[in-house]
Design an enzyme around this catalytic site. Structure first.
Site, PDB file in Angstrom:
ATOM      1  N   ASP A   1      -3.514   2.713  -5.578  1.00  0.00           N
ATOM      2  CA  ASP A   1      -2.258   2.899  -4.950  1.00  0.00           C
ATOM      3  C   ASP A   1      -1.948   1.331  -4.014  1.00  0.00           C
ATOM      4  O   ASP A   1      -1.081   1.327  -3.015  1.00  0.00           O
ATOM      5  CB  ASP A   1      -2.484   3.773  -3.867  1.00  0.00           C
ATOM      6  CG  ASP A   1      -3.612   3.914  -2.798  1.00  0.00           C
ATOM      7  OD1 ASP A   1      -4.584   3.197  -3.158  1.00  0.00           O
ATOM      8  OD2 ASP A   1      -3.529   4.373  -1.815  1.00  0.00           O
ATOM      9  N   GLU A   2      -2.679   0.388  -4.416  1.00  0.00           N
ATOM     10  CA  GLU A   2      -2.518  -0.923  -3.651  1.00  0.00           C
ATOM     11  C   GLU A   2      -2.508  -1.988  -4.650  1.00  0.00           C
ATOM     12  O   GLU A   2      -3.030  -2.162  -5.595  1.00  0.00           O
ATOM     13  CB  GLU A   2      -3.660  -1.113  -2.739  1.00  0.00           C
ATOM     14  CG  GLU A   2      -3.989   0.033  -1.719  1.00  0.00           C
ATOM     15  CD  GLU A   2      -5.418  -0.262  -0.996  1.00  0.00           C
ATOM     16  OE1 GLU A   2      -5.672  -1.678  -0.867  1.00  0.00           O
ATOM     17  OE2 GLU A   2      -6.044   0.730  -0.549  1.00  0.00           O
TER      18      GLU A   2
ATOM     19  N   ASP B   1       0.817  -1.250  -0.211  1.00  0.00           N
ATOM     20  CA  ASP B   1       0.110  -0.018   0.059  1.00  0.00           C
ATOM     21  C   ASP B   1       0.851   1.185   0.162  1.00  0.00           C
ATOM     22  O   ASP B   1       1.754   1.388   1.160  1.00  0.00           O
ATOM     23  CB  ASP B   1      -1.058   0.029   1.449  1.00  0.00           C
ATOM     24  CG  ASP B   1      -2.084   1.153   1.301  1.00  0.00           C
ATOM     25  OD1 ASP B   1      -2.062   1.818   0.234  1.00  0.00           O
ATOM     26  OD2 ASP B   1      -2.842   1.191   2.337  1.00  0.00           O
TER      27      ASP B   1
HETATM   28 MG   LIG Z   1      -2.341   3.995   0.358  1.00  0.00          MG
END
Ligand SMILES: [Mg+2]
Length: 361
Positions: A104-105, A8
């Protein structure tokens, strides 16, 4: 036993902006949907802004009250896409099983990479974390576990720039004391239901009567009860499996040829409903719709139209009906097909459903 990582990126949008303009690192800064609008939403903030108690999602208005000299930057989605891709390309050096989960992961299945890198999953996670930081300048938090939901939980436990291990032989001890809303898919409304049942921790949920939970929450109840018990067999998809299809379409041939255009329009609506539902199911949006009209004399007319990116029934039906009205020659219709093309996956898109915490998006 599988070895899964959940990586993450920390304060992703704000970190990218700070990378582009390093002076932003020294001031309280936040990325907002539209900084000029006081009811705009804070999408990300840097570490200094975090200290003022600014959270995501919060309105610009309320954030400025807490921190009047907060520097607001408008989000630049194409930059975020670019950096997201750069980071995923690093992950792909370690395994082909890289499944992005939002911009974003990503989940990584490194089970078969460990021999190759002569490493434990925990050490490999640290190696990847270091490489992302050194090569790109962004930090990640990584959860390491034996399934996806617990790896995801792990990445929330220590941040920024950290690795958390939740091994099988110790997972109950680590996760049972945690608040139940830290579990994947336990959003606001689900959490409310659980709190009313007296379920406060993941351990409370794990040991709660399974049938009662399923009765209360249906499929989702089964899913989160499994998660709390460390049961999650969901595969990490291969990066190249997650490709966006060219089109989503649905057609039908009438039992008898139709010359009443109102009947055709009724079926256009039905088909548009199916197409839009399928788009939403696959987290896709289209920017072109089309109709194919086949007449009883086998003449086929294909027409397309650019529209504003959507996956909503109303938008699609309206545009297709307009196309039909413009092109219908008054003849007997034998078959119609509705199509949605120019598809874009939500993986590429910023999650604007920030209020909808129950949705996986
Ligand atoms: Mg994040």
């Amino acid at each position: 036993m599988r070895e899964i990582l959940h990586c993450d990126l920390n304060s992703f949008f704000a970190s990218v902006e700070c990378l582009k303009k390093p002076e932003l690192k020294k001031v309280p800064m936040a990325v907002a949907g539209d900084p000029k609008l006081r009811h705009g939403i804070i999408l990300a903030k840097n570490e200094i802004a975090k200290k003022y108690g600014i959270y995501t999602p919060e309105t610009v208005y309320s954030a400025l009250k807490k921190c009047p000299n907060l520097v607001l930057v408008k989000g630049n989605y194409s930059d975020y896409k670019k950096y997201s891709k750069l980071v995923n390309n690093i992950y792909l050096k370690y395994t082909d099983r890289v499944e992005p989960f939002g911009i974003d992961e990503s989940f990584l299945d490194v089970t078969s990479s460990l021999k190759l890198f002569n490493s434990t999953a925990y050490n490999l996670a640290n190696k990847i974390r270091e490489e992302v930081k050194n090569a790109i300048g962004l930090t990640i938090s990584v959860g390491v576990s034996f399934n996806k939901s617990l790896a995801k939980l792990g990445s929330d436990l220590k941040k920024p720039d950290a690795v958390t291990n939740i091994p099988y032989n110790n997972f109950k001890k680590i996760i049972y004391p945690l608040p139940v809303n830290m579990l994947l898919y336990v959003g606001k409304s689900t959490n409310n239901v659980l709190q009313k049942l007296g379920i406060k921790t993941i351990g409370d949920l794990a040991t709660y009567n399974r049938n009662k939970i399923i009765k209360k929450l249906g499929k989702l109840g089964r899913l989160i009860h499994n998660y709390a018990n460390g049961i999650d067999y969901d595969d990490v998809k291969r990066y190249d499996e997650i490709s966006v299809p060219k089109s989503v379409s649905k057609g039908l041939t009438f039992a008898n040829d139709v010359s009443d255009e109102n009947v055709v329009i009724k079926y256009i609506k039905k088909l548009s409903d199916v197409v839009s539902t399928n788009l939403r199911k696959d987290n896709l949006k289209c920017s072109t719709v089309g109709i194919s009209i086949k007449y009883s004399n086998f003449l086929v007319i294909n027409r397309q139209k650019k529209i504003v990116k959507t996956n909503l029934f109303q938008d699609i039906a309206k545009s297709v009906i307009a196309l039909f009205n413009l092109n219908y020659n008054g003849g007997k219709v034998r078959a119609i097909t509705i199509s949605a093309t120019d598809l874009e996956s939500k993986f590429d898109e910023v999650q604007l459903s920030l209020f909808d915490f129950d949705s996986p998006w």
